[in-house]
Scaffold this active site. Structure first.
Site, PDB file in Angstrom:
ATOM      1  N   SER A 152       0.805  -1.217   0.000  1.00 28.28           N
ATOM      2  CA  SER A 152       0.000   0.000   0.000  1.00 28.28           C
ATOM      3  C   SER A 152       0.845   1.277   0.000  1.00 28.28           C
ATOM      4  O   SER A 152       0.343   2.344  -0.343  1.00 28.28           O
ATOM      5  CB  SER A 152      -0.938   0.011   1.205  1.00 28.28           C
ATOM      6  OG  SER A 152      -0.217  -0.120   2.414  1.00 28.28           O
ATOM      7  N   ASP A 419      -4.410   5.900  11.444  1.00 26.83           N
ATOM      8  CA  ASP A 419      -3.481   5.449  10.408  1.00 26.83           C
ATOM      9  C   ASP A 419      -2.221   6.301  10.522  1.00 26.83           C
ATOM     10  O   ASP A 419      -2.206   7.467  10.126  1.00 26.83           O
ATOM     11  CB  ASP A 419      -4.102   5.601   9.019  1.00 26.83           C
ATOM     12  CG  ASP A 419      -3.168   5.128   7.904  1.00 26.83           C
ATOM     13  OD1 ASP A 419      -2.009   4.772   8.201  1.00 26.83           O
ATOM     14  OD2 ASP A 419      -3.593   5.138   6.730  1.00 26.83           O
ATOM     15  N   HIS A 422       0.413   5.318   6.434  1.00 25.44           N
ATOM     16  CA  HIS A 422       0.268   5.971   5.126  1.00 25.44           C
ATOM     17  C   HIS A 422       0.324   7.492   5.281  1.00 25.44           C
ATOM     18  O   HIS A 422       0.385   8.005   6.405  1.00 25.44           O
ATOM     19  CB  HIS A 422      -1.045   5.528   4.469  1.00 25.44           C
ATOM     20  CG  HIS A 422      -1.152   4.045   4.334  1.00 25.44           C
ATOM     21  ND1 HIS A 422      -1.838   3.255   5.235  1.00 25.44           N
ATOM     22  CD2 HIS A 422      -0.629   3.203   3.403  1.00 25.44           C
ATOM     23  CE1 HIS A 422      -1.740   1.992   4.870  1.00 25.44           C
ATOM     24  NE2 HIS A 422      -1.010   1.925   3.770  1.00 25.44           N
TER      25      HIS A 422
END
Length: 452
Positions: A152, A419, A422
């Protein structure tokens, strides 16, 4: 009667010694002033020992900044620098102008109230990193296929690039496949350029954990076999950006060889597997080595393929959880870490070191093969070394804003997942693509590096 002068006083030894000392002291001081080296040389070994002990006991941010060889350092060592506040120029796109942002990274649209994280610019030491020029980038990939391969984080960098490029040309999605559209391709028709993403979280052959396959908590990795999902199409790629890392932290069982011999595992004993615990650093190295060897070997075997390829390894991007990621761990920073404020984690240093070392090893393998076949080099392999600049940006993650308006209706922080892996779009990861553009310029022989 004659008068004679009195006889001189008897000679005094005591006076002679006194006069000698008065004469010698200035001479001694004069000598020591202009010839101090013997004294310094006696002290030097002790100083060196102290410095060596200090360098062994402390892992500082500067230790991971080594001037890389290859196309980046011909013009500028972009790895070494600092984040500087720049309120004059913000990002060239925002969360509403770009339609390709993954929902979880659209921090502005999800209600993140602070915007300071958008106004920091990476400043390399001794040179200037030019602002991203989307038209120039599209010209650099004209008639080419640029592919991001990995997990990702590869997708995060891809989506950053699409947003940057969409400010001048609209990408058309021309292919999608796989769960969650893990294999996609966009075309910039005006430039006859394609940009793709290939999901391959290990780069080598792997089976992701699946209850249906009897792997409820564990991945299976075959560390000496490249993932054919990208490797089978390698001949059609002009620029390949590999980006992996975080999936190697997950529990897994590792296999090697045609007989699929079990090498060991990572965090598997608690589920009843009787394999040796071997961690993941060596496995990560084997995966990167296998990947780059596959690129070199397939290029060497394809005699009919005469186009030049650029292979880029984006180094490990650290996470910034304060606390456990699955127990309300958060990343509440509002500005970058200052130099010396926080030491880089050992794991981040090791992951980055492994990737840089394997890139250098692949370059040597490529050079030997080139000399053996007496051919010009058809593959360029480089590290896009972002680990240190990423580590300093604990403020650039979505945090709780991976969800839209997470604190609506009185929800408290401890109940919201964060998160901290990311990056917000726009955000720090746009800088990765600024540097990628400079690599492409040099690769194409049009380096526009600007000295300060």
């Amino acid at each position: 009667m004659k008068h004679h002068p009195p006889p001189p006083p008897p000679f005094s030894i005591k006076k002679l010694i006194t006069w000698a000392l008065y004469a010698l002291i200035p001479l001694l001081l004069f000598h020591l002033y202009f010839h101090p080296l013997p004294l310094q040389q006696q002290q030097q070994p002790q100083q060196q020992q102290q410095q060596q002990k200090k360098s062994i006991s402390v892992i500082s941010s500067q230790e991971v900044v080594k001037k890389t060889t290859g196309i980046i350092s011909r013009s500028c060592n972009y790895t070494d620098g600092r984040w500087v506040l720049d309120n004059q120029q913000g990002p060239i796109y925002n969360g509403t102008s770009c339609s390709t942002i993954k929902d979880g990274q659209n921090c502005m649209a999800h209600g993140r109230p602070d915007t300071g994280y958008l106004h920091w610019r990476w400043q390399p030491r001794g040179c200037k990193l030019p602002r991203f020029n989307p038209s120039a980038f599209l010209n650099l990939i004209k008639n080419k296929h640029l592919v991001f391969v990995g997990d990702s984080m590869a997708r995060n960098q891809l989506e950053s690039l699409l947003c940057l490029l969409s400010t001048v040309s609209t990408p058309e999605l021309v292919y999608r496949d796989g769960e969650e559209n893990k294999f996609r391709r966009w075309s910039f028709h005006e430039y006859k350029a394609n940009v793709s993403v290939f999901w391959s979280p290990f780069l080598v052959k792997g089976v992701e954990k699946s209850a249906a396959l009897g792997l409820k908590n564990h991945n299976k990795l075959y560390v000496d076999v490249a993932d054919e999902r990208w490797a089978s199409e390698l001949h059609g790629f002009d620029i390949i950006v590999f980006s992996i890392g975080h999936w190697f932290l997950h529990p897994a069982i590792y296999f090697e060889g045609q007989e699929e011999r079990v090498l060991g595992c990572h965090h598997c004993r608690e589920d009843g597997f009787n394999h040796s615990e071997i961690g993941f650093f060596d496995v990560f190295r084997k995966a990167v080595k296998t990947t780059l060897h596959e690129v070199v070997e397939r290029k060497a075997m394809d005699d009919g393929d005469d186009h030049h390829q650029l292979v880029v390894v984006t180094t490990f991007s650290p996470a910034h959880f304060e606390g456990e990621w699955d127990k309300a761990g958060a990343c509440p920073k509002k500005e970058p870490y200052k130099e010396g404020e926080r030491a880089m984690e050992y794991m981040d240093v090791e992951m980055r070191r492994i990737e840089v070392e394997e890139v250098e090893a692949a370059k040597k393998e490529l050079l030997l093969l080139q000399e053996k076949k007496k051919e010009k080099k058809m593959v360029e392999i480089e590290a896009l070394d972002v680990t240190r600049m990423a580590w300093m940006r604990g403020d650039g993650h979505p945090g709780p804003y991976m969800h839209a308006f997470p604190f609506a209706n009185g929800v408290v922080q401890e109940r919201v997942q964060n998160d901290c892996v990311h990056w917000c779009l726009p955000g720090p990861i746009d800088t990765w693509n600024q540097i990628l553009m400079q690599m492409l310029k040099t690769w194409n022989g049009r380096d526009q590096q600007q000295p300060l």
